[in-house]
Write an enzyme that holds these catalytic residues in place. Structure first.
Site, PDB file in Angstrom:
ATOM      1  N   GLU A   1       1.506  -1.254  17.147  1.00  0.00           N
ATOM      2  CA  GLU A   1       2.351  -0.142  16.714  1.00  0.00           C
ATOM      3  C   GLU A   1       1.802   1.267  16.877  1.00  0.00           C
ATOM      4  OE1 GLU A   1       5.297  -1.102  15.894  1.00  0.00           O
ATOM      5  OE2 GLU A   1       4.979  -3.154  15.308  1.00  0.00           O
TER       6      GLU A   1
ATOM      7  N   TRP B   1       0.796  -1.212   0.000  1.00  0.00           N
ATOM      8  CA  TRP B   1       0.000   0.000   0.000  1.00  0.00           C
ATOM      9  C   TRP B   1       0.840   1.278   0.000  1.00  0.00           C
ATOM     10  CZ3 TRP B   1      -2.319  -3.008   4.535  1.00  0.00           C
ATOM     11  CH2 TRP B   1      -3.152  -4.018   4.043  1.00  0.00           C
TER      12      TRP B   1
ATOM     13  N   GLU C   1       2.051  -0.552  21.822  1.00  0.00           N
ATOM     14  CA  GLU C   1       1.849  -1.989  22.013  1.00  0.00           C
ATOM     15  C   GLU C   1       2.126  -2.696  20.688  1.00  0.00           C
ATOM     16  OE1 GLU C   1      -1.948  -2.684  20.415  1.00  0.00           O
ATOM     17  OE2 GLU C   1      -0.556  -1.169  19.664  1.00  0.00           O
TER      18      GLU C   1
END
Length: 598
Positions: A351, A231, A348
Site C-alpha cells: 500500500e 491503532w 504495490e
C-alpha cells in the site's frame, strides 16, 4: 437461582451523527465475530476483552455501537472468550470481577436486527447488575430482563436492537429460540461444504464461517477485510475520518478470500465477489479502486495493478468466459496494458510505495494469461495480452532482482525498485515512521513468492531459491516472517499503537504476519517439501486466540493490537489446508504454470 419476573430496563442513548468522530473504537484484537446466516438480520457483533465491542448495522462498513457490557456494582469484569458451539458463530464469555463471576452467551436474532445475550451471574455478596451501552452514531436500543435489585445469583438476558421495538421483540422471542435457529443456520451451511484432512477441524470450520460472515448482507459479494479499527485508524480522525480502512472491501483481500471459499466448496461466494468487483470498475478506464465501502463507494483511490488483475485471476478460477464477463474483464486487462510504464504500479500490495514490484508483476502477468485463456475459449484473438505477459515475465528479474545488494553476491529479488534498476543504490522513504531513507537493494519482502505461486517462475529457479535464503536471514523471526525490511506498520517498542500524526517522531515496528506462513507453505509444496508446508499450517493455527480468531500480526506467539480477525489470514489457513490435501497450491492457475514452467 433467583426466579425472575420480567423486569425491563430501557436504555436509549442517542448520539447525533456529528459525534461519531468523537467516539473511539475499542482495541482491534477482537476475541470473536458473529452474525446470523439470515439476511433478515443485518447486524454483526464483535467481542472485546470486557464484553460486546463494536456492533455493525445496517452494513459491515458501519459500526453503530462502540461497546455494550455488563456492569456489576458499576464495574466491568475481565472476559475469557470461547466458542460455545464449534459449528456456529455462537460465543461465550466467562467474566470475573471482585467477588463475582458471570457467563454470557451471544448470538444475533436471525429474524431481526438485534444482538442477544444470555447472562448468568453468581456473586459472593448481593450485587447490582446493569448494562452500559455506548453508541457510535445514530440510535440503538437496549433492553434487559436482568434484576434491578441486589442479588447473589441471577439469570436473564439483554438485547441490543436497531429500529423501534426490535430489542423488545428479540427479548419476547427469547434467547433459546433465537440461539437454536441461529446455530441451525450455520450448521446447515457447514453441512453443505467439505472439510480437508489436513486442517484442525475446529479452526477450519471457524475460519470458513468467519469468511462467510465478512460478506455484507445488503450488498452481495462485498466482503470486508476485518471488523476492527486498529491503532490510529480508530482514534486519528485526520488519518481516518470514518474509522479506517479495514471495514472496507479490498479487491486483493476479496480475491484471497474467494479462492479459499472456492476450495472450501462455497463457489457462490466467489461468484458474487467477482460480480461485485466488476460492478466497481472505475470509469472510464476499468481499473479497480484501492478500496470501497460495501455499497461500492470508493474511499482510497491509489492505483494498485495487482488489484486490477484480481478479477482476471478470479474469473479464470471460476471459468467465467461468457461475453458479459469477458467484456468487463477486457476493460481491466486493457488498463493493465495502457497504464503509464506498466507494470510499474502507483502502489504495490503493502500500500505505501510505488515502483516495480515482483509480487505485482506476478499478478499482472498471471492475470493477463488467464484473461487470454478465457477469451480464446470464445474464439477471440488474445495475442496482445500474451505478448505483454511474456515480455514482463522475461523482464521481471531485470527490473527487480539485484546482483549488487548487501545480502548476497548472487541475484535476489527486492521488495521493489523505484526505477527498474535493481543494481542501483536508489534510496527511498519506507514511510510508517522510519527515520531515514534506505537503499532499495537492502529491502526484501516474502511477497516475491507470488512469482512461484501464480506460475510465473519455477520453484527451483536459482534466483527464487537464493531469495528464499536471503528473506529467511533478514525477515524470519520466532518462526514467522516480517512483511519487509524495517517495516514500521506496527506498535512502538513498548507496545503503544501505531500512528502517523505523532506530535514528535516516534519509531514503530511491524511485527510478524501469519498469512506469510501460508504463502511460504504453498511455495514449499511446489518445492517438494510437504512436511514444511504442514508445519506452516500448524504455525498459523498456533496464532489463534481463545475465540479462534486469527490475527494480522503476532509477537511472542500472541496477536498484537493489529486487526483481528483478519479475513486474509483465515483465507490463507483454509487455502493452505486444501493445498496440502491436493499436494499443490489450489490457487495456482494451471494455464500460467504450463506456459512458463513446462
Amino acid at each position: 437461582m433467583k426466579p425472575l419476573a420480567l423486569v425491563v430496563l430501557l436504555l436509549i442513548m442517542s448520539a447525533p451523527v456529528a459525534r461519531a468522530a468523537e467516539v473511539v473504537p475499542l482495541p482491534a484484537d477482537k476475541q470473536a465475530f458473529g452474525t446470523a446466516r439470515s439476511a433478515a438480520s443485518p447486524v454483526w457483533f464483535t467481542l472485546g476483552h470486557q464484553g460486546l465491542s463494536e456492533i455493525f448495522f445496517p452494513d459491515l462498513s458501519t459500526p453503530a455501537t462502540r461497546e455494550t457490557r455488563l456492569l456489576v456494582d458499576g464495574k466491568p469484569g475481565q472476559a475469557h472468550t470461547e466458542p460455545a458451539d464449534d459449528r456456529s458463530l455462537t460465543f461465550r464469555q466467562h467474566l470475573r470481577g471482585d467477588g463475582w463471576r458471570a457467563e454470557i452467551t451471544y448470538v444475533t436474532d436471525p429474524q431481526r436486527a438485534a444482538v442477544l445475550a444470555d447472562v448468568t451471574v453468581t456473586a459472593q455478596r448481593p450485587v447490582r447488575l446493569s448494562v452500559e451501552h455506548v453508541p457510535m452514531k445514530g440510535s440503538s436500543e437496549v433492553r434487559t430482563t436482568l434484576p434491578t435489585e441486589p442479588v447473589r445469583r441471577a439469570h436473564g438476558m439483554f438485547a441490543v436492537g436497531f429500529g423501534e421495538g426490535v430489542a423488545q421483540a428479540a427479548l419476547d422471542r427469547g434467547f433459546r429460540a433465537s440461539a437454536k435457529e441461529y446455530a441451525r443456520g450455520w450448521h446447515t451451511y457447514l453441512d453443505a461444504l467439505k472439510r480437508p484432512r489436513s486442517a484442525d477441524r475446529r479452526l477450519y470450520d471457524m475460519s470458513v464461517m468467519v469468511l462467510a460472515a465478512t460478506e455484507d448482507k445488503t450488498h452481495p459479494g462485498a466482503s470486508i477485510a476485518s471488523p476492527s479499527f486498529p491503532w490510529a485508524f480508530g482514534f486519528d480522525r485526520e488519518l481516518a475520518p470514518e474509522l479506517g480502512p479495514y471495514a472496507l472491501v479490498w479487491p486483493r483481500d476479496l480475491y484471497h478470500v474467494s479462492t479459499a471459499m472456492i476450495a472450501a466448496g462455497d463457489r457462490g461466494f466467489a461468484e458474487r465477489s467477482l460480480d461485485f468487483m466488476l460492478r466497481e470498475q472505475q470509469e472510464p478506464d476499468g481499473h479497480l479502486p484501492q478500496n470501497t465501502r460495501v455499497d461500492g463507494t470508493p474511499v482510497w483511490t491509489k492505483v494498485q495493478l495487482d488489484q486490477t488483475a484480481a478479477p482476471l485471476l478470479l474469473a479464470w478460477h471460476l471459468g467465467r468466459s461468457d461475453k458479459s464477463t469477458t467484456d468487463a474483464l477486457r476493460r481491466s486487462a486493457d488498463y493493465l496494458l495502457s497504464y503509464p510504464n506498466s507494470p510499474f504500479s502507483e502502489q504495490e500490495r503493502w500500500e505505501n510505495q510505488d515502483g516495480y514490484s515482483p509480487a505485482t508483476i506476478a499478478s499482472v502477468v498471471a492475470g493477463l494469461v488467464c484473461f487470454a485463456d478465457l477469451v480464446q475459449r470464445n474464439g477471440e484473438n488474445a495475442d496482445k495480452y500474451l505478448r505483454a505477459a511474456d515480455e514482463w515475465q522475461r523482464k521481471v528479474e531485470g527490473w527487480t532482482a539485484t546482483k549488487t545488494g548487501p545480502y548476497s553476491p548472487k541475484p535476489y529479488y527486492l521488495r521493489l525498485t523505484k526505477d527498474g534498476q535493481p543494481d542501483q543504490g536508489t534510496k527511498y522513504d519506507l514511510g510508517d515512521n522510519n527515520p531515514t531513507d534506505i537503499d532499495q537493494r537492502a529491502v526484501v519482502d516474502p511477497s516475491f513468492l507470488e512469482l512461484v505461486r501464480l506460475g510465473v517462475k519455477r520453484a527451483d529457479d536459482p534466483v527464487i531459491r537464493n531469495t528464499v535464503r536471503v528473506v529467511d536471514q533478514q525477515l524470519k523471526e520466532q518462526g514467522y516472517w516480517h512483511r519487509f525490511t524495517q517495516d514500521g506498520y506496527g506498535e512502538t517498542a513498548d507496545g503503544r499503537p501505531w500512528g502517523i500524526n505523532w506530535p514528535t517522531p516516534t519509531r514503530t515496528y511491524g511485527r510478524l504476519w501469519p498469512l506469510l506462513s501460508g504463502e511460504r507453505g504453498e511455495y514449499e509444496l511446489l518445492a517438494g517439501d510437504k512436511a514444511g508446508a504442514a508445519k506452516r499450517l500448524r504455525e498459523i493455527a498456533a496464532t489463534a486466540n481463545s475465540g479462534l480468531m486469527l490475527p494480522e500480526q503476532v509477537w511472542n506467539g500472541r496477536g498484537t493490537g493489529s486487526a483481528t480477525p483478519l479475513a486474509w489470514t483465515h483465507a490463507q489457513y483454509v487455502r493452505l489446508a486444501w493445498s496440502l490435501d491436493a499436494g499443490r497450491p489450489v490457487e495456482r492457475p494451471a494455464v500460467v504454470a504450463n506456459r512458463y514452467n513446462s
